[in-house]
Structure formats: structure tokens, C-alpha cells
Scaffold this active site. Structure first.
Site: not given
Ligand code: IPM
Ligand code: MG
Length: 357
Positions: A141, A191, A223, A247, A251
Site C-alpha cells: 500500500y 506468502k 491462499d 485487507d 473482508d
């Protein structure tokens, strides 16, 4: 001693939900004999329309001088075609960066009353209680370089995923300390099999673990974490992860509860804490008194807990919300046999419920 609370209602339903949350703060102030002073300042698209920038200097200065900030929501279709540099969302990123709010706490807790609202099977979600801790001022970001430029005759877009050891160390600490206060289990999501920056993430988190031997730590690739959240959410307690993974996963975790209109958040790390509902500005229902104010009211609970050191106030607010939804429901969580209410009515019911406990 008086405390200065800055409210930035923002756009869309942000104005309606913060108005109800403010009433709850005023009630709690009386109950706990606190003097709270409120300042309301514009942010997001509303601020852009007024001043030409989504985060006016006056707003930023008011936020910096506050004891705590309550934010509604930013964004809306009328600002979607603006240049990135003045989009409403920029104001949020600007505040996070300027106030050094590197630790974003997003609890996803399912209310027994709302188990049926989840799209997942009741037995999968009943009892789920997850705290997602998202790194908020680093990673892709904020990394440099970023942009879109012409290379070899075509446009190329690029962002940079970068984390320093100290950035990882401080968010890892928040992860371990939060897990300690909960069930003692921490999952770090990365990751590391592909991205060097998150290989460092994994190594540093592993290293910080030495200081918290009582916490059970496991590492998960992002994942797999996304899959496991949907498959068996109850295996998670506290999750700590990077800005972008957080982020996305927060959600997903929110939807396990079936009611994004119920989820609060806190952004901490700097001098001033920022509190906001996880949901957005919901332009489709804005201005109609239909929004669910409970996420913002629960964010006020987090504000009392983390910025005013009043854990008891947070517990009271949570209890009052739980009691209120036994009877009263806004449209987003409406169910058979319940009484349908609007935004303002819901706010008033929470206060009535507070008066009874
Ligand atoms: C969030 C939002 C923001 C983010 C946007 C609005 C900038 O999605 O708070 O999760 O991506 O961080
Ligand atoms: Mg998001």
C-alpha cells in the site's frame, strides 16, 4: 479531565451512523463521569467537495490533536472518476500514515442471534470469534516506487511490496500480545514460498515468538488461509498479517459473521487511535435512515477500551448490542419474528438497553 473526540462522519451513511454512535458516547460519558468534547470535521468526498482535497489540513490537524477519532465511512460513485491523488480513499490512507496507525484490529465475532445470517452452515460458524490484526502503514500500500509509466512503448503499472524488520517486529508484538489476552493462539499469514518480503516476515515473527513462549504460533500461506477461513473458521483465534493480505482476509472473515453491518475496527500504534466500522459508505441507502449503526456503536466500545482505558464501557456496549438485536433489527439483519427499525431507532434502543444494565 476532559477528552477531545474528533468525529469525521465522511460520506454516505457515515453521517447517519456516527450520529447514533455520538449519542452512545454522550450517554457513556455521563455514566462514567467523563467530560467528552466533540469536534466534527469533514473527510473523504464530502471534504473534497468543500475544499478540493479529501483530507484538508484542518481535518488532519484536528485529528492529530485529538484523544481519539471516530470515522464514519468514505467514498461514493460521484468521486470514482477523480484522480487517485484526490479520491476519498486517499484520506484514509493519509490519516493512517500521518498518525502512524500501523496496527489495525478487526474482530470478526459471530453473535448467536445472527448465526442464521451467515451464508455458511450454522455448525461451521456458530461460536466463531476471530481477531484479524492487519499491518496498516507498510507493505504494498505504501511501498515505493509505484506508478504507471511507458516502458518499451506500452503502459506498465507497478507497486512495491516492502517490509523492514522493525515494521514486522512491532506488528508481530501486537499479534502476540493480543493472542495472550485471548485464547493464546496466533496464526501469522504470509506468502513466504514466493515473496521474499514475506519470507522475512515469517522469520521475524518466528524470532519475536521467543519473547512469547506461552503463545502457540503457526504460519499459513495466504491462499490456504483464505480457504481455511471458509472451510473451518473456528480453527482461528488471532491472525496477524500484512497490509494487503489483511485487507482481503478481514473482508472474508467479516462475511463469516454474515453481517458486515456489525463489525467494528480500531487502528492503533500512534499517539491517537482511530475507530471506524468495517463497512463502507453504502451510497445506495445513504440519507434514508436505513443504515445499521451497530458497527459504529461497537467501534465506540473499542474507542473506550483502547483510547480511554475503559474496558468496562466496551463490555457494556457489547452486551447492550447483544440484548438489542434479540428484538430489534435494521434491514440488513432483519429476520422473522423481529421488530424492524431504522438507524436512529436502533441507536435509541441501544441506549435504552444500556440503561438496563
Ligand atoms: C479497508 C478499505 C480501505 C483499504 C480502502 C477504502 C482504502 O478497503 O479499510 O479495508 O483498502 O484499506
Ligand atoms: Mg478493505
Amino acid at each position: 479531565m476532559s477528552k477531545n473526540i474528533v468525529i469525521t462522519p465522511g460520506d454516505g451513511i457515515g453521517k447517519e451512523v456516527t450520529a447514533q454512535a455520538r449519542k452512545v458516547m454522550e450517554y457513556m460519558a455521563k455514566r462514567f463521569k467523563l467530560v467528552l468534547e466533540f469536534t466534527e470535521v469533514p473527510i473523504g468526498g464530502t471534504a473534497y467537495d468543500l475544499t478540493g482535497t479529501p483530507l484538508p489540513d484542518e481535518t488532519l490537524q484536528a485529528c492529530k490533536a485529538a484523544d481519539a477519532i471516530l470515522l464514519g465511512a468514505v467514498g461514493g460513485p460521484q468521486w470514482e472518476t477523480l484522480d487517485y491523488s484526490v479520491r476519498p480513499e486517499r484520506a484514509l490512507l493519509g490519516l493512517r500514515g500521518e498518525l502512524q496507525l500501523y496496527a489495525n484490529l478487526r474482530p470478526a465475532q459471530i453473535y448467536g442471534e445472527l448465526v442464521g445470517a451467515s451464508t455458511l452452515k450454522p455448525e461451521v460458524v456458530d461460536g466463531a470469534d476471530i481477531m484479524v490484526i492487519r499491518e496498516l502503514t507498510g507493505g504494498i500500500y505504501f511501498g515505493q516506487p509505484k506508478g504507471v509509466e511507458i516502458r518499451n512503448g506500452e503502459r506498465v503499472g507497478f507497486n512495491t511490496l516492502v517490509y523492514s524488520e522493525s515494521e514486522i517486529r512491532r506488528i508481530a508484538k501486537v499479534g502476540f500480545e493480543t493472542a495472550q489476552k485471548r485464547s493464546g493462539r496466533l496464526t501469522s499469514v504470509d506468502k513466504a514460498n514466493v515473496l521474499e518480503a514475506t519470507e522475512l516476515w515469517r522469520n521475524v515473527v518466528q524470532d519475536v515468538h521467543n519473547d512469547y513462549p506461552d503463545v502457540e504460533l503457526n504460519h499459513m500461506y495466504v491462499d490456504n488461509a483464505a480457504m481455511q477461513l471458509i472451510r473451518a473458521p473456528k480453527q482461528f483465534d488471532t491472525i496477524v498479517t500484512t497490509n494487503m493480505f489483511g485487507d482481503i482476509l478481514s473482508d472474508a472473515a467479516a462475511m463469516i459473521t454474515g453481517s458486515i453491518g456489525m463489525l467494528p475496527s480500531a487502528s492503533l500504534g500512534g499517539k491517537v487511535g482511530l475507530y471506524e466500522p468495517v463497512h463502507g459508505s453504502a451510497p445506495d441507502i445513504a440519507g434514508q435512515n436505513l443504515a445499521n449503526p451497530l458497527a459504529t456503536i461497537l467501534s465506540v466500545g473499542m474507542l473506550f477500551r483502547y483510547s480511554l482505558d475503559l474496558r468496562e464501557a466496551d463490555e457494556l456496549i457489547q452486551k447492550a448490542v447483544e440484548n438489542t438485536i434479540k428484538i430489534y433489527r435494521t434491514a440488513d439483519i432483519m429476520a422473522e419474528g423481529k421488530t424492524s427499525v431504522d438507524c436512529q431507532w436502533m441507536g435509541e434502543e441501544v441506549i435504552k438497553s444500556l440503561e438496563q444494565i
